[in-house]
Enzyme design. Structure first.
Site, mmCIF file in Angstrom:
data_model
loop_
_atom_site.group_PDB
_atom_site.id
_atom_site.type_symbol
_atom_site.label_atom_id
_atom_site.label_comp_id
_atom_site.label_asym_id
_atom_site.label_seq_id
_atom_site.Cartn_x
_atom_site.Cartn_y
_atom_site.Cartn_z
ATOM 1 N N HIS A 136 72.603 33.607 13.810
ATOM 2 C CA HIS A 136 71.353 34.352 13.657
ATOM 3 C C HIS A 136 70.126 33.457 13.822
ATOM 4 O O HIS A 136 69.024 33.951 14.072
ATOM 5 C CB HIS A 136 71.309 35.113 12.332
ATOM 6 C CG HIS A 136 71.161 34.269 11.109
ATOM 7 N ND1 HIS A 136 72.229 33.917 10.305
ATOM 8 C CD2 HIS A 136 70.074 33.703 10.536
ATOM 9 C CE1 HIS A 136 71.794 33.186 9.292
ATOM 10 N NE2 HIS A 136 70.483 33.039 9.405
ATOM 11 N N ASP A 161 79.187 34.288 12.100
ATOM 12 C CA ASP A 161 77.818 33.777 12.172
ATOM 13 C C ASP A 161 77.787 32.266 12.443
ATOM 14 O O ASP A 161 77.509 31.460 11.563
ATOM 15 C CB ASP A 161 77.096 34.099 10.854
ATOM 16 C CG ASP A 161 75.606 33.805 10.907
ATOM 17 O OD1 ASP A 161 75.076 33.610 12.005
ATOM 18 O OD2 ASP A 161 74.980 33.781 9.822
ATOM 19 N N SER A 221 69.603 28.320 6.660
ATOM 20 C CA SER A 221 70.641 28.889 7.512
ATOM 21 C C SER A 221 71.209 27.873 8.487
ATOM 22 O O SER A 221 70.471 27.094 9.092
ATOM 23 C CB SER A 221 70.085 30.066 8.308
ATOM 24 O OG SER A 221 69.972 31.208 7.513
#
Length: 286
Positions: free
Chosen positions: A83, A136, A233
């Protein structure tokens, strides 16, 4: 109702880059929450595989363009969250980002230490599901190698590092409070691997997300406390000297009953066998 969020630092810095007037401290979290809520400062030498993803064109120079984290798993190979490379983050396909770089060997984002290495190729896992956050991860290939001492091995399936109760370290430059207090210096937090059923109860499906044990890992503290957050992230979760997770998503940061969710690295390693032509962890994935 609270919404699950991927932990990329997107809107606050993107807006700051566009308007050049919005402060980082106090900016409302948009796409996620932080690392190292409840964490402590470390020197990059203590987690040399931790790198920052940077694009000054997109995010400005206030934080050297940092918007996500990453982890070196081979001298020219960095893993991050899928992402982080979305068009909503970079403004277009990742390989079209002219100044996408990895910052390595740097504790303070604004210091001149370490290296800023251009990304030669960026590939998002073709199995990534942006709706569920499954799969992810993405792979960055660098234009020049990092030292071997900056590489962390990936823990395969069945590795005891995944055992519930194992202490792990998550590191990054993300939000330290859950409210927009983004770190300029590298921080880390000690968390514990939690049982899969703990995360399954926390995220059974619906607006807060669905936990999938086969491709995800649950980490944090059941009662709340140290956790990854917005801006972290793609960063590493390391236990017993091996990479076990990539910061992915969660509901808030450090909240009781809402532990952090990480991409399970054993699932990444399996996918890389196909995704990288059977050369997972090699210097040059094909």
């Amino acid at each position: 109702m609270r919404r699950s969020v991927a932990r990329a630092l997107v809107r606050p810095l993107a807006l700051a880059a566009a308007a050049a007037v919005i402060p980082l401290v106090g900016a409302a979290p948009a796409a996620a929450d932080s690392v190292v809520v409840g964490g402590f400062p470390i020197d990059v030498s203590q987690a040399p595989w931790t790198v920052a993803l940077s694009s000054r064109d997109r995010f400005g120079g206030t934080r050297a363009g940092q918007f996500c984290g990453g982890v070196a798993v081979a001298p020219t190979t960095v893993l991050t969250a899928a992402h982080c490379l979305g068009e909503d983050v970079l403004g277009g396909p990742p390989n079209a980002a002219r100044d996408l770089k990895v910052i390595a060997g740097r504790t303070d984002l604004l210091s001149g230490k370490g290296d800023e290495i251009a990304v030669r190729d960026a590939r998002v896992n073709p199995g990534y599901d942006a709706t569920t956050n499954a799969g992810d991860f993405a792979v960055l290939t660098l234009t020049k190698p990092l030292p071997r001492s900056a590489v962390v091995p990936m823990a395969g399936a069945g590795d005891p590092a995944y055992t519930p109760g194992t202490e792990a370290l998550v590191s990054g430059w993300g939000d330290m409070s859950g409210g927009g207090a983004y770190a300029r210096r590298l921080h880390a937090a000690r968390v514990h691997v939690l049982p899969d059923d703990t995360c399954a109860r926390a995220y059974p499906g619906g607006p807060e997300g669905a936990y999938r044990a086969g491709s995800m890992l649950c980490g944090g503290e059941a009662k709340g406390g140290p956790d990854a957050c917005q801006g972290d992230s793609g960063g590493p979760l390391v236990a017993s000297g091996r990479l076990i997770g990539l910061v992915s998503w969660g509901s808030g940061c450090g909240r009781p009953g809402n532990p952090g969710v990480y991409t399970r690295v054993s699932a990444v390693a399996r996918a890389l066998d196909v995704f990288s032509g059977g050369r997972a962890g090699s210097d040059e994935p094909s």
